[in-house]
Design an enzyme around this catalytic site. Structure first.
Site, PDB file in Angstrom:
ATOM      1  N   LYS A   1      33.387  41.904   8.969  1.00 53.49           N
ATOM      2  CA  LYS A   1      34.570  41.644   9.788  1.00 53.49           C
ATOM      3  C   LYS A   1      34.224  41.485  11.258  1.00 53.49           C
ATOM      4  CE  LYS A   1      38.930  41.320  10.875  1.00 53.49           C
ATOM      5  NZ  LYS A   1      39.614  40.034  10.667  1.00 53.49           N
TER       6      LYS A   1
ATOM      7  N   ASN B   1      24.844  51.636  12.953  1.00 52.62           N
ATOM      8  CA  ASN B   1      25.245  50.238  13.044  1.00 52.62           C
ATOM      9  C   ASN B   1      24.446  49.593  14.169  1.00 52.62           C
ATOM     10  OD1 ASN B   1      27.135  50.552  11.062  1.00 52.62           O
ATOM     11  ND2 ASN B   1      28.893  50.635  12.440  1.00 52.62           N
ATOM     12  N   GLY B   2      23.997  48.356  13.958  1.00 50.64           N
ATOM     13  CA  GLY B   2      23.232  47.673  14.991  1.00 50.64           C
ATOM     14  C   GLY B   2      21.866  47.268  14.483  1.00 50.64           C
TER      15      GLY B   2
ATOM     16  N   CYS C   1      27.591  48.558   8.677  1.00 48.84           N
ATOM     17  CA  CYS C   1      28.832  48.034   9.168  1.00 48.84           C
ATOM     18  C   CYS C   1      29.851  49.125   9.522  1.00 48.84           C
ATOM     19  CB  CYS C   1      29.404  47.115   8.108  1.00 48.84           C
ATOM     20  SG  CYS C   1      30.754  46.143   8.662  1.00 48.84           S
TER      21      CYS C   1
ATOM     22  N   GLU D   1      38.923  25.090  12.031  1.00 51.68           N
ATOM     23  CA  GLU D   1      39.303  26.408  11.544  1.00 51.68           C
ATOM     24  C   GLU D   1      39.628  26.370  10.059  1.00 51.68           C
ATOM     25  OE1 GLU D   1      40.492  30.492  11.393  1.00 51.68           O
ATOM     26  OE2 GLU D   1      39.055  29.295  12.542  1.00 51.68           O
TER      27      GLU D   1
ATOM     28  N   TRP E   1      25.938  46.774   5.884  1.00 51.30           N
ATOM     29  CA  TRP E   1      25.826  45.319   5.758  1.00 51.30           C
ATOM     30  C   TRP E   1      24.399  44.966   6.162  1.00 51.30           C
ATOM     31  CZ3 TRP E   1      25.308  41.165   9.375  1.00 51.30           C
ATOM     32  CH2 TRP E   1      25.629  39.898   8.880  1.00 51.30           C
TER      33      TRP E   1
ATOM     34  N   LYS F   1      37.815  28.506   7.071  1.00 51.34           N
ATOM     35  CA  LYS F   1      38.535  29.375   6.150  1.00 51.34           C
ATOM     36  C   LYS F   1      38.164  29.064   4.704  1.00 51.34           C
ATOM     37  CE  LYS F   1      40.574  32.044   8.781  1.00 51.34           C
ATOM     38  NZ  LYS F   1      39.313  31.948   9.499  1.00 51.34           N
TER      39      LYS F   1
ATOM     40  N   ARG G   1      35.521  45.581   6.250  1.00 52.59           N
ATOM     41  CA  ARG G   1      34.548  45.044   7.193  1.00 52.59           C
ATOM     42  C   ARG G   1      33.414  44.303   6.502  1.00 52.59           C
ATOM     43  NH1 ARG G   1      34.877  47.768  12.352  1.00 52.59           N
ATOM     44  NH2 ARG G   1      32.672  47.400  12.692  1.00 52.59           N
TER      45      ARG G   1
ATOM     46  N   HIS H   1      31.141   6.892  12.028  1.00 51.23           N
ATOM     47  CA  HIS H   1      29.797   6.979  12.592  1.00 51.23           C
ATOM     48  C   HIS H   1      28.848   7.768  11.696  1.00 51.23           C
ATOM     49  CE1 HIS H   1      31.093   5.097  16.293  1.00 51.23           C
ATOM     50  NE2 HIS H   1      32.126   5.926  16.337  1.00 51.23           N
TER      51      HIS H   1
ATOM     52  N   GLU I   1      34.633  30.285   3.927  1.00 52.11           N
ATOM     53  CA  GLU I   1      34.484  31.741   3.951  1.00 52.11           C
ATOM     54  C   GLU I   1      34.937  32.400   2.654  1.00 52.11           C
ATOM     55  OE1 GLU I   1      35.040  33.491   8.383  1.00 52.11           O
ATOM     56  OE2 GLU I   1      36.765  32.400   7.611  1.00 52.11           O
TER      57      GLU I   1
END
Length: 608
Positions: free
Chosen positions: A603, A104-105, A2, A485, A78, A489, A27, A508, A492
């Site tokens: 992040k 990173n990647g 990360c 949203e 990460w 939150k 991050r 329904h 998370e």
């Protein structure tokens, strides 16, 4: 991924790198490591490393005494390949320990390359894709480190931001980018590299952001940039907008709390200098979209991921209401894979806080390849999406350190209100309505301040709901993106399961979940749908459900109501999301969660 930090100069490198890693902790990561060119008797030209699963403080405890040098690289990881462990932490080295790589990647063909190298006798010590790169560079016999890195990258498929040390080339760090950010920091007789300017701003504000397919060589007194094919590129430093103090906690217990409380000032920044009272509109000079082009737009498609997608849903509603242009939002991660029909009359808008979100960037690149006009709504100046789009709007929220987005989400929604007003006044929105919306925009900072005064009340409410096993969030039309949203939150940072539904969809199927142990948070703006929303509350109460309402007045069907100030109906969703940020925050606080660094998350998601 990360976080990457690197330094070459005259200062003792280990403390600098550890400080940089601490600034990148926000991050999200699971392990950390450091590699340096060692100085001292018997160490000339050698590399020394220290790695640890866990936080940077665990790495600090692993760094031995006399870990001295003036050149080094470091990383917070990460996990994408291999579980968190000391062995899987970066930097990774080749068999002889002459090469160190941070990355990173994701290397998509890592399994194929690993099998080939294993057949050639290479023994791997980690489960990561990154170790493949270290061995490829280490086995090259090219004359320069630059060419050795270039040879390795030619064999690699995937995304990367890398920094490389080699024991035989003690005067340089070589870096490269493809799909994952790499930023150079230009100092006085010293150079820095990082994946985020947050690691650099306490030392320099002069930075260069590499483009995809670009490499750089850093020496203490010099740098040069070039393509992965070897052609020189010209890159001039730009000045970072924010001071180092902007990245500090400023007396708050968490970055999330700091950033929630900064929203009144952040919204004031996104409005500043953009309102045109004479014509009841706004100036958005970065759009690069003249009036004739704006009038030719027949549809708007907004693309983003996570909170950016939710802000895009608010943006789509604003564009339809104010500009009367058909608009919708879609997760960029879905759009890029479904071979969508790209219409020349559609204006595409990419939304990303970091401007580096890989799925969104890939969608932009595909749209550009097909000839579409794409605008960006981003927070970070000079980021990849900002550079690759035809124009756009910066949201000016300031640095957002907490993994979960709060002030960037709010400022992005406000930026969409500005864009919708701009398009509307070019088309059919009246002067009177333009003035009404401008008046509402100007009231937002003060009203956000009023909402912040509700924090003690919201803290008490959060304590009552913290033991819920699950929560339902509902809203109708303008309220639904807010519910989405708010649900995100809560998930998370509290780890409470939560779902969001359009209020009309409860009957329904989701009503089956309603019981006292599953509270419902209902978003009820005082608009033309208020009676229908109250009917939804009656349905929930009839099934013994507890209700927390966010509304413009007390709701008798609700067990608790958080009353927020009224604005114009089109802008009300911007305000109604803020008390729900505080609800998530205080719920997580009551449960003892690590709010700024929630488990399993990062992040800026710069991998697929």
């Amino acid at each position: 991924m990360c976080g990457i930090v690197g330094y070459i100069g005259k200062r003792d490198v280990a403390p600098l790198l550890l400080e940089g890693l601490q600034r990148l902790e926000y991050r999200g990561y699971d392990s950390a490591g450091i590699a340096i060119h060692a100085n001292g008797p018997g160490r000339a030209g050698g590399l020394r490393t220290a790695k640890a699963k866990g936080r940077v403080r665990e790495l600090e405890e692993r760094v031995p005494a006399r870990f001295n040098g003036t050149t080094g690289i470091a990383h917070t990881r990460w996990a994408t390949h291999g579980a968190p462990s000391d062995e899987n932490a970066h930097p990774h080295q080749d068999a002889e320990g002459r090469v160190a790589v941070v990355h990173n990647g994701i290397i998509d063909n890592a399994s194929e390359l690993r099998a080939r190298l294993t057949a050639e006798g290479v023994v791997f010590t980690s489960e990561t894709d990154t170790e493949v790169l270290a061995h490829l560079i280490g086995r090259s016999t090219a004359d320069s480190l630059e060419e050795r890195v270039r040879e390795a990258l030619r064999l690699v498929e995937g995304t990367y931001g890398i920094a490389v040390l080699h024991a035989d080339f003690t005067d340089r760090i070589v870096v490269a980018r493809n799909g994952s950010p790499v930023v150079l920091g230009i100092g006085e007789h010293e150079m820095f590299v990082a994946s985020d300017v947050a690691a650099l701003v306490s030392h320099t504000r002069q930075v260069i952001t590499l483009d995809d397919g670009e490499m750089a060589t850093l020496k203490a007194d010099d740098y040069r940039t070039y393509t992965t094919e070897g052609s020189r590129t010209t890159a001039s430093p730009t000045t970072v907008e924010w001071e180092a103090e902007s990245y500090d906690m400023a007396g708050h217990d968490t970055y999330m709390h700091k950033e929630i409380t900064e929203q009144a000032d952040a919204v004031d920044r996104v409005l500043r200098g953009r309102i045109d009272d004479r014509f009841a509109t706004v100036h958005l000079g970065g759009l690069n979209l003249d009036a004739r082009e704006a009038r030719s737009v027949r549809r708007v498609k907004i693309l983003g991921c996570g909170s950016a997608y939710h802000a895009g849903l608010i943006g789509a509603q604003l564009v339809e209401e104010l500009a009367r242009i058909p608009a919708d939002a879609e997760p960029a991660s879905e759009f890029r894979y479904r071979n969508a029909v790209v219409d020349p009359d559609t204006l595409y808008i990419a939304v990303s806080q970091s401007g580096e979100t890989y799925d969104t960037l890939a969608a932009v690149q595909e749209l550009k390849r097909k000839g579409a006009r794409v605008l960006g709504v981003v927070n970070v100046v000079g980021s990849a999406i900002a550079r690759e789009t035809d124009g756009g709007v910066y949201v000016h929220a300031g640095p957002e350190i907490c993994v979960v987005s709060t002030k960037c989400f709010t400022n992005t929604a406000v930026a969409f209100a500005l864009l919708a007003l701009h398009l509307g006044r070019i088309r059919d929105l009246s002067v009177a309505d333009g003035k009404r919306i401008i008046s509402g925009l100007r009231r937002l900072p003060e009203q956000i301040g009023e909402i912040m005064k509700l924090e003690p009340e919201i803290r008490k409410v959060a304590a009552e709901y913290a033991e819920a096993k699950s929560m339902m969030f509902v809203g109708r039309v303008r309220g639904y993106p807010v519910a989405l949203e708010a649900s995100l939150k809560l998930k998370e940072i509290s780890y409470i399961h939560a779902e969001a539904y359009p209020a009309s969809e409860l009957k329904h199927g989701p009503l089956a979940l309603i019981e006292p142990a599953v509270p419902t948070v209902a978003v009820l703006p005082e608009d033309e749908l208020i009676d229908k929303n109250r009917a939804t509350l009656e349905e929930i109460k009839a099934r013994s459900g507890r209700i927390l309402a966010v509304a413009h007045g007390e709701q008798e069907q609700a067990d608790h109501t958080i009353v927020v100030p009224r604005n114009e109906v089109e802008l009300d969703p911007i305000l109604m999301g803020i008390p729900l940020q505080l609800l998530a925050y205080h719920t997580a606080l009551a449960l003892g969660r690590d709010i700024d660094k929630p488990r399993n998350l990062a992040k800026s998601v710069t991998v697929e």
